[in-house]
Design an enzyme around this catalytic site. Sequence first.
Site, short mmCIF file in Angstrom:
data_model
loop_
_atom_site.label_atom_id
_atom_site.label_comp_id
_atom_site.label_asym_id
_atom_site.label_seq_id
_atom_site.Cartn_x
_atom_site.Cartn_y
_atom_site.Cartn_z
N HIS A 1 -18.09 -10.76 -1.58
CA HIS A 1 -17.73 -9.82 -2.64
C HIS A 1 -18.01 -10.41 -4.03
CE1 HIS A 1 -16.00 -7.08 0.24
NE2 HIS A 1 -15.39 -8.11 0.80
N LYS B 1 0.54 -36.71 -14.91
CA LYS B 1 1.13 -36.51 -13.58
C LYS B 1 2.24 -35.45 -13.57
CE LYS B 1 1.71 -37.55 -9.26
NZ LYS B 1 0.71 -36.95 -8.36
#
Length: 615
Positions: A511, A610
């Site tokens: 698609h 982090k």
Amino acid sequence: MCGIVAYIGKEQAFPIILKGLKRLEYRGYDSAGIAVLNNESGLNNYKRQGKVSELEDFSAEQDTSGTIGIGHTRWATHGLPNNVNAHPHISTDGEMALIHNGIIENYDSLKEELVSRGYVFKSETDTEVLIHLIDDIKTNEKVKTAEAVRIALNSVIGAYAIVVLSKDNPNQLIAARKSSPLVVGIGKNGDFFLASDATPIIEYTNEVVYMEDEEIAIVDRNEGLRIFSIQNQEKTPYIQHLELQLEAIEKGGYEHFMLKEIHEQPRSIMDCFRGRLNVEDGWVGLGGIKDYETKLAKAKRIIMVACGTSWHAALVGEYLFEDLTRIPVEVEYASEFRYRNPIINENDIVIAISQSGETADTMAALNLAKSKGATILGICNVVGSSISRITDAGSYTHAGPEIGVASTKAFTAQVTVLTLMALTIARKKGSINETDFRRIITEMELIPDKVAKILEKSKKIEEIAAIYKDATNALYLGRGNSFPVALEGALKLKEISYIHAEGYPAAEMKHGPIALIDEEMPVFVIATKGTSYEKVVSNIQEVKARKGKVIAIITEGDAQVKEMADHYIEIPDTHEYLTPLLTTIPFQLISYYVAVMRGANVDQPRNLAKSVTVE
Ligand code: F6R
């Protein structure tokens, strides 16, 4: 997002703080600074753009002596990463220094007021308002630094973890937190440590106090640790003993933390289900949610909120929960959920998934759910983290500290906990039969060995990485519970090697993304044996028909896809529910090797940090 380390004691503060900043560098690495107080030379402040090692080189020839100091490693939010914007920030008279993690949301109005009173700002940071505000209160109200900090924080809106050092009291550090983490370490010789998490502290002491929101800690050489609320009520510090070992936060012979953490997975997955699974007795249980089992089993709907990799784990959880428990699950990006007036009520159960337990958006989503009366549960890795403390109940993932910025072992541990949780609820609800239950838990116990077997294929995976290291784009395809793994594979490649990659449900390729496929395009396909196998085989054919390069993750012994693919990585067969725990491993290794070959900084990829403790 920004790392804080401070020390007061008998030792030289600078090397302790420098080492601590290196341990916290995963939280931010665009600039770093340390201020130390010395009886003779006064307050010396060293700041450098770049990594902590730049600061180390810069300060090598300077006077860094002193037994009290504060340090910071920055992840820029307000203002470019440069020497001026780096912390610590110093008061105009040079008497006080301050470090800050978080965002001061009303800094504009505070700044305007301070400028009108004659303060001159040097940096573009929101943090600088804090030091001038404290200074202003100290001067005008003739109060000590600690009291000035307290008054100042009452007019601050936003998130903060701060530490203040003042020349007028060389025996004292003043710290405070709201929505950004801060831990106090109580040393053995009357010394104290302050840090964003326990990693810089544990080589000195295991005794820590996790500060709560709107608390101020005063650590004093003579009076020890005292904690107050910002309303000035004294509180009794709750001292906890940490089990964390130093080896857990060191590289242990690996070139990078990420590689170490990938290789730790046989153990971390086992640690995650240890004591929670008994194959012989046919039993699964999570102590942390024991009291909520009935509520979970009766739930009409469960909402999972998370960000990034943890969101991918939640998507795997959705497949597991819906299949095993037949409870509808919605998986939400925490950052979207919090801002779209979601329909939640007291019958809902919201589960937050977060490695760090500090992600600002996930915290905010939980607070929103809580305010609407929902039961809030957490799946966190970091013990004592903010999310683990605000939730009604939850389960730790026990993966051990994850230091590489790209999440690896936390993902597999999250998926493991979600599997155990789904099985526990299914058992309680009676939505799983004994044979299926036994089959899954028997297979679960074998997962660590199977992960180890995949890790033995590292050489082959490295060779495949070498072939595609110069790609500019990549596609990752999977169906069913392999679709989130495809998303996670693409994220890993993007974040550490800076190659654009997209994860797609394999059937969706036609698609749109199929238009991208040509002979330059590596397409990583999860084609393990299971419900969608035949369909995925067709998707591989579609890619091959457009000359795309197929790298397939296949079940051991699968001759059909072996024939079709340009490269294949075999993984041991397992129960279909558990395949994400195996299929994700080759993707982690591919990303790792590609990043290394491209000369990227694997453990500290550009622009990332982090734990994202800002919006
Ligand atoms: C990707 C990664 C991030 C985190 C995300 C959520 O490798 O590490 O996408 O997963 O920032 O962090 P936690 O899980 O700490 O809430």
